[in-house]
Design a protein around this motif. Structure first.
Motif, PDB file in Angstrom:
ATOM      1  N   MET A 134       0.828  -1.200   0.000  1.00 28.90           N
ATOM      2  CA  MET A 134       0.000   0.000   0.000  1.00 28.90           C
ATOM      3  C   MET A 134       0.869   1.260   0.000  1.00 28.90           C
ATOM      4  SD  MET A 134      -2.748   1.284   2.840  1.00 28.90           S
ATOM      5  CE  MET A 134      -1.447   1.397   4.047  1.00 28.90           C
ATOM      6  N   LEU A 135       1.926   1.263   0.799  1.00 31.06           N
ATOM      7  CA  LEU A 135       2.817   2.417   0.846  1.00 31.06           C
ATOM      8  C   LEU A 135       3.569   2.597  -0.466  1.00 31.06           C
ATOM      9  CD1 LEU A 135       4.234   2.093   4.466  1.00 31.06           C
ATOM     10  CD2 LEU A 135       2.588   3.765   3.626  1.00 31.06           C
ATOM     11  N   VAL A 136       4.024   1.504  -1.073  1.00 27.32           N
ATOM     12  CA  VAL A 136       4.703   1.591  -2.374  1.00 27.32           C
ATOM     13  C   VAL A 136       3.745   2.145  -3.428  1.00 27.32           C
ATOM     14  CG1 VAL A 136       5.700   0.208  -4.240  1.00 27.32           C
ATOM     15  CG2 VAL A 136       6.395  -0.204  -1.883  1.00 27.32           C
ATOM     16  N   TYR A 137       2.511   1.684  -3.423  1.00 28.26           N
ATOM     17  CA  TYR A 137       1.519   2.171  -4.367  1.00 28.26           C
ATOM     18  C   TYR A 137       1.271   3.669  -4.182  1.00 28.26           C
ATOM     19  CZ  TYR A 137      -2.911   2.784  -6.779  1.00 28.26           C
ATOM     20  OH  TYR A 137      -3.910   3.243  -7.597  1.00 28.26           O
ATOM     21  N   GLN A 138       1.169   4.114  -2.933  1.00 31.49           N
ATOM     22  CA  GLN A 138       0.943   5.530  -2.677  1.00 31.49           C
ATOM     23  C   GLN A 138       2.114   6.377  -3.148  1.00 31.49           C
ATOM     24  OE1 GLN A 138       0.086   5.707   1.512  1.00 31.49           O
ATOM     25  NE2 GLN A 138      -2.102   5.405   1.190  1.00 31.49           N
ATOM     26  N   VAL A 139       3.324   5.913  -2.946  1.00 34.27           N
ATOM     27  CA  VAL A 139       4.497   6.656  -3.402  1.00 34.27           C
ATOM     28  C   VAL A 139       4.501   6.736  -4.928  1.00 34.27           C
ATOM     29  CG1 VAL A 139       7.016   6.578  -3.563  1.00 34.27           C
ATOM     30  CG2 VAL A 139       5.899   6.194  -1.373  1.00 34.27           C
ATOM     31  N   LYS A 140       4.176   5.642  -5.607  1.00 35.29           N
ATOM     32  CA  LYS A 140       4.111   5.657  -7.068  1.00 35.29           C
ATOM     33  C   LYS A 140       3.053   6.638  -7.560  1.00 35.29           C
ATOM     34  CE  LYS A 140       5.858   1.072  -8.137  1.00 35.29           C
ATOM     35  NZ  LYS A 140       5.571  -0.220  -8.773  1.00 35.29           N
ATOM     36  N   GLN A 141       1.913   6.667  -6.885  1.00 36.24           N
ATOM     37  CA  GLN A 141       0.855   7.592  -7.280  1.00 36.24           C
ATOM     38  C   GLN A 141       1.289   9.041  -7.085  1.00 36.24           C
ATOM     39  OE1 GLN A 141      -2.049   6.900  -8.823  1.00 36.24           O
ATOM     40  NE2 GLN A 141      -1.209   4.834  -8.917  1.00 36.24           N
ATOM     41  N   ILE A 142       1.989   9.318  -6.005  1.00 40.08           N
ATOM     42  CA  ILE A 142       2.481  10.680  -5.762  1.00 40.08           C
ATOM     43  C   ILE A 142       3.488  11.074  -6.823  1.00 40.08           C
ATOM     44  CG2 ILE A 142       3.863  12.085  -4.168  1.00 40.08           C
ATOM     45  CD1 ILE A 142       2.480  10.531  -1.878  1.00 40.08           C
ATOM     46  N   ILE A 143       4.397  10.168  -7.171  1.00 41.89           N
ATOM     47  CA  ILE A 143       5.406  10.462  -8.197  1.00 41.89           C
ATOM     48  C   ILE A 143       4.739  10.702  -9.537  1.00 41.89           C
ATOM     49  CG2 ILE A 143       7.309   9.446  -9.520  1.00 41.89           C
ATOM     50  CD1 ILE A 143       8.217   8.126  -6.894  1.00 41.89           C
ATOM     51  N   GLN A 144       3.778   9.875  -9.911  1.00 41.49           N
ATOM     52  CA  GLN A 144       3.064  10.065 -11.169  1.00 41.49           C
ATOM     53  C   GLN A 144       2.311  11.389 -11.181  1.00 41.49           C
ATOM     54  OE1 GLN A 144       0.577   6.640 -11.735  1.00 41.49           O
ATOM     55  NE2 GLN A 144       2.284   5.364 -12.453  1.00 41.49           N
ATOM     56  N   ASN A 145       1.714  11.738 -10.070  1.00 44.04           N
ATOM     57  CA  ASN A 145       0.979  12.991  -9.973  1.00 44.04           C
ATOM     58  C   ASN A 145       1.930  14.183 -10.135  1.00 44.04           C
ATOM     59  OD1 ASN A 145      -1.117  14.766  -9.595  1.00 44.04           O
ATOM     60  ND2 ASN A 145      -1.171  14.520  -7.382  1.00 44.04           N
ATOM     61  N   LEU A 146       3.079  14.119  -9.480  1.00 45.85           N
ATOM     62  CA  LEU A 146       4.046  15.196  -9.596  1.00 45.85           C
ATOM     63  C   LEU A 146       4.619  15.307 -11.003  1.00 45.85           C
ATOM     64  CD1 LEU A 146       5.983  14.807  -6.231  1.00 45.85           C
ATOM     65  CD2 LEU A 146       4.364  16.610  -6.837  1.00 45.85           C
ATOM     66  N   GLN A 147       4.870  14.165 -11.632  1.00 44.86           N
ATOM     67  CA  GLN A 147       5.391  14.182 -13.005  1.00 44.86           C
ATOM     68  C   GLN A 147       4.375  14.721 -13.987  1.00 44.86           C
ATOM     69  OE1 GLN A 147       6.624  10.130 -13.556  1.00 44.86           O
ATOM     70  NE2 GLN A 147       8.694  10.528 -12.768  1.00 44.86           N
ATOM     71  N   SER A 148       3.105  14.441 -13.777  1.00 45.78           N
ATOM     72  CA  SER A 148       2.080  14.921 -14.697  1.00 45.78           C
ATOM     73  C   SER A 148       1.863  16.434 -14.573  1.00 45.78           C
ATOM     74  CB  SER A 148       0.758  14.191 -14.474  1.00 45.78           C
ATOM     75  OG  SER A 148       0.208  14.536 -13.226  1.00 45.78           O
ATOM     76  N   HIS A 149       2.151  16.991 -13.417  1.00 47.84           N
ATOM     77  CA  HIS A 149       2.001  18.437 -13.222  1.00 47.84           C
ATOM     78  C   HIS A 149       3.265  19.209 -13.579  1.00 47.84           C
ATOM     79  CE1 HIS A 149      -1.415  17.318 -10.425  1.00 47.84           C
ATOM     80  NE2 HIS A 149      -1.962  18.034 -11.384  1.00 47.84           N
ATOM     81  N   ASN A 150       4.319  18.519 -13.844  1.00 51.52           N
ATOM     82  CA  ASN A 150       5.593  19.165 -14.169  1.00 51.52           C
ATOM     83  C   ASN A 150       5.848  19.043 -15.660  1.00 51.52           C
ATOM     84  OD1 ASN A 150       7.991  20.451 -13.920  1.00 51.52           O
ATOM     85  ND2 ASN A 150       9.113  18.723 -13.090  1.00 51.52           N
ATOM     86  N   LEU A 151       4.946  19.599 -16.456  1.00 52.25           N
ATOM     87  CA  LEU A 151       5.068  19.528 -17.914  1.00 52.25           C
ATOM     88  C   LEU A 151       5.932  20.584 -18.419  1.00 52.25           C
ATOM     89  CD1 LEU A 151       1.397  18.729 -18.780  1.00 52.25           C
ATOM     90  CD2 LEU A 151       3.291  17.144 -18.699  1.00 52.25           C
TER      91      LEU A 151
END
Length: 79
Positions: A62-79
Motif C-alpha cells: 500500500m505504501l509503495v503504491y501511494q508513493v508511485k501515485q504521488i510520483i506520477q501525480n508530480l510528473q504529470s504536473h511538471n510539464l
C-alpha cells in the motif's frame, strides 16, 4: 470485548498485538476464550504468523503504491 490495535506496521508489533487481542478475547458470556492457551510453539502460532505477515506485506504494498501515485501525480504536473 477486547479491541485489536491495527496501527502498527512492524511484523513483531503486529504479532504482539494479535496475541494480546487473542489472550483478552471474551465470548458473549464474558469468558476468556484463549486465556490458558500457549501461543508459542502451537498451531495457532503459525496462524498468527500468517496473519501478521499478511498485514505487514499489505501495508508495504500500500505504501509503495501511494508513493508511485504521488510520483506520477508530480510528473504529470511538471510539464
Amino acid at each position: 470485548m477486547a479491541s485489536l490495535k491495527i496501527t502498527e506496521l512492524d511484523f513483531d508489533d503486529i504479532k504482539t498485538n494479535l496475541k494480546t487481542f487473542l489472550k483478552s478475547y471474551t465470548d458473549e458470556n464474558g469468558n476468556q476464550v484463549f486465556s490458558d492457551y500457549e501461543f508459542e510453539g502451537s498451531s495457532l502460532s503459525v496462524l498468527i504468523d500468517l496473519l501478521a505477515y499478511n498485514r505487514h506485506y499489505n501495508v508495504y504494498y500500500m505504501l509503495v503504491y501511494q508513493v508511485k501515485q504521488i510520483i506520477q501525480n508530480l510528473q504529470s504536473h511538471n510539464l
